[in-house]
Scaffold this active site. Structure first.
Site, PDB file in Angstrom:
ATOM      1  CB  SER A   1       3.647  -7.903   4.984  1.00  0.00           C
ATOM      2  OG  SER A   1       4.882  -7.238   4.818  1.00  0.00           O
ATOM      3  CG  HIS A   2      -2.677  -8.785   2.619  1.00  0.00           C
ATOM      4  ND1 HIS A   2      -3.104 -10.099   2.614  1.00  0.00           N
ATOM      5  CD2 HIS A   2      -3.797  -8.022   2.536  1.00  0.00           C
ATOM      6  CE1 HIS A   2      -4.415 -10.134   2.515  1.00  0.00           C
ATOM      7  NE2 HIS A   2      -4.865  -8.882   2.476  1.00  0.00           N
ATOM      8  CB  ALA A   3      -2.075 -12.440   6.578  1.00  0.00           C
ATOM      9  CB  SER A   4      -3.609 -14.258   2.306  1.00  0.00           C
ATOM     10  OG  SER A   4      -4.542 -13.204   2.171  1.00  0.00           O
TER      11      SER A   4
ATOM     12  CE1 TYR B   1      -1.779  -3.824   0.757  1.00  0.00           C
ATOM     13  CE2 TYR B   1      -3.189  -5.455  -0.315  1.00  0.00           C
ATOM     14  CZ  TYR B   1      -3.029  -4.234   0.298  1.00  0.00           C
ATOM     15  OH  TYR B   1      -4.113  -3.410   0.459  1.00  0.00           O
TER      16      TYR B   1
END
Length: 401
Positions: A232-235, A239
């Protein structure tokens, strides 16, 4: 297309000598060869580049080597021998670019430092690729890809919250190879203006450090770094990968509030979720990602992966298959765009992807992967060496005439 009808390539007429092994320098020089340069790969007599022995996955040949060594000529030399050094110097007198990624200090010990070479060959472009660069306290440290991933902080932001992970590819080597390639192209353009060569000093740490720009600024002035969030996207959230009711996985990504509203309305069919105070901005969704993930998985549990993809496409939400290597080999987009070619190797033809970028003015070079020393005799004969002298090159304790 035969040679008489071959359209000119950008680096036709450019000769590159490379004292290379592993990934960084070979990846750089293969891209130069793609554009038409003549790349002479200097390998150790007998065994060659040690990357030839990494595995036997491609018709009994190394996967790394097959990938980054097509369209090159292999010259086998024992550079500890005077006659081999003479051959190399003779080649360099008519060479445009020298690339090397030998162990720290090895090239200088053989008289191949930039200072020594530029005094003899002022138009020569010398590109040194190393782990840490030509100076500084880490100058003499050995460096391999995983070690640089660690030094550059890459491991600290990659993996799950519990376990840091390395990249599945040689990302530090590839980064260094890319910057060596672009620096060489820039140096060739500059030489066309000034008539003089250049010295290029590329370090793996600095190359991967550049690619770490976003997480460095995210953690600017002592702020917490991006968390490790698996795939997953960190921020940005949501996502990343989500499991459907049939067990399939869908990768999706939202970039803005308009997409978030469309996702709730057309994909989840829960328009009121968009206004939930826990989820009404990316910052809030990121803070409450566990709660939102549970809600998404609850709703996705009633759908198949294909049904989710259809809803995402209809809503204009970016998504992707979670492919494995078999999926990439068979990717319909690569097939539709005619991205595959056949490349000869010493043990048979293999498919190879064209270099990224379609150029209407020329065709990329896609020639054979060489056997160790395959071109030694031909290259030396081109320098005017007799058959007897070439044979003497491989004899023990050879000496220069």
């Amino acid at each position: 297309m035969n040679a008489s009808t071959q359209r000119p390539r950008p680096l036709d007429g450019i000769t590159v000598i490379s004292l290379e092994h592993a990934v960084a320098a070979p990846f750089c020089t293969r891209q130069l060869a793609d554009l038409g340069a003549r790349v002479i790969k200097v390998e150790r007599t007998g065994v060659g580049d040690f990357a030839r022995g990494y595995d036997q996955r491609v018709l009994g040949q190394s996967s790394h080597f097959t990938w980054i060594n097509r369209s090159k000529e292999s010259l086998a030399l024992d550079l500890k021998q005077p006659l081999a050094q003479e051959a190399l110097m003779q080649l360099l007198s008519d060479t445009d670019v020298l690339v090397q990624n030998l162990a720290p200090g090895a090239a200088a010990r053989m008289g191949l430092s930039c200072e020594a070479l530029r005094s003899k060959f002022p138009k020569l472009i010398v590109c040194d690729i190393s782990g840490y660069g030509a100076d500084g306290p880490y100058r003499d440290k050995k460096a391999y890809d995983l070690l640089i991933q660690s030094e550059a902080g890459f491991l600290s932001i990659t993996g799950s919250p519990e376990v840091p992970s390395k990249a599945g590819i040689s990302v530090a080597d590839i980064a260094a190879g890319m910057y060596a390639y672009t620096n060489i192209m820039s140096a060739l353009l500059l030489r066309a203006k000034t008539g003089e060569g250049s010295h290029i000093d590329v370090s793996m740490l600095e190359a991967l450090g550049e690619w770490m720009g976003y997480p460095m600024y995210y953690a600017y002035d002592g702020a917490p770094p991006p968390p490790r969030t698996g795939a997953s996207h960190a921020s940005i959230y949501p996502y990343g990968p989500f499991v459907a009711g049939d067990g399939g996985t869908v990768m999706l990504g939202l970039q803005n509030e308009r997409e978030w509203q469309a996702f709730c309305d057309k994909v989840l069919e829960q328009p009121q979720l968009a206004k939930d105070a826990r989820f009404d901005s990316n910052a809030h969704r990121n803070e409450n990602r566990d709660a939102l993930k549970a809600e998404i998985l609850r709703l996705f549990g009633a759908l198949t992966a294909q049904q989710i993809v259809e809803r995402l496409d209809a809503a204009g939400i970016a998504n992707a298959h979670v492919n494995d290597m078999a999926g990439l080999w068979a990717h319909p987009q690569l097939e539709a765009r005619h991205r595959w070619r056949s490349v000869p190797t010493p043990k048979g033809d293999v498919p190879a992807l064209l270099p990224p970028g379609l150029n209407s003015a020329f065709d990329y070079r896609m020639d054979a992967v060489p056997a160790v020393g395959e071109h030694t005799a031909r290259i030396l004969a081109g320098l005017g060496w007799s058959a007897e002298r070439i044979e003497a090159l491989n004899a023990p304790n050879n000496v220069a005439d």
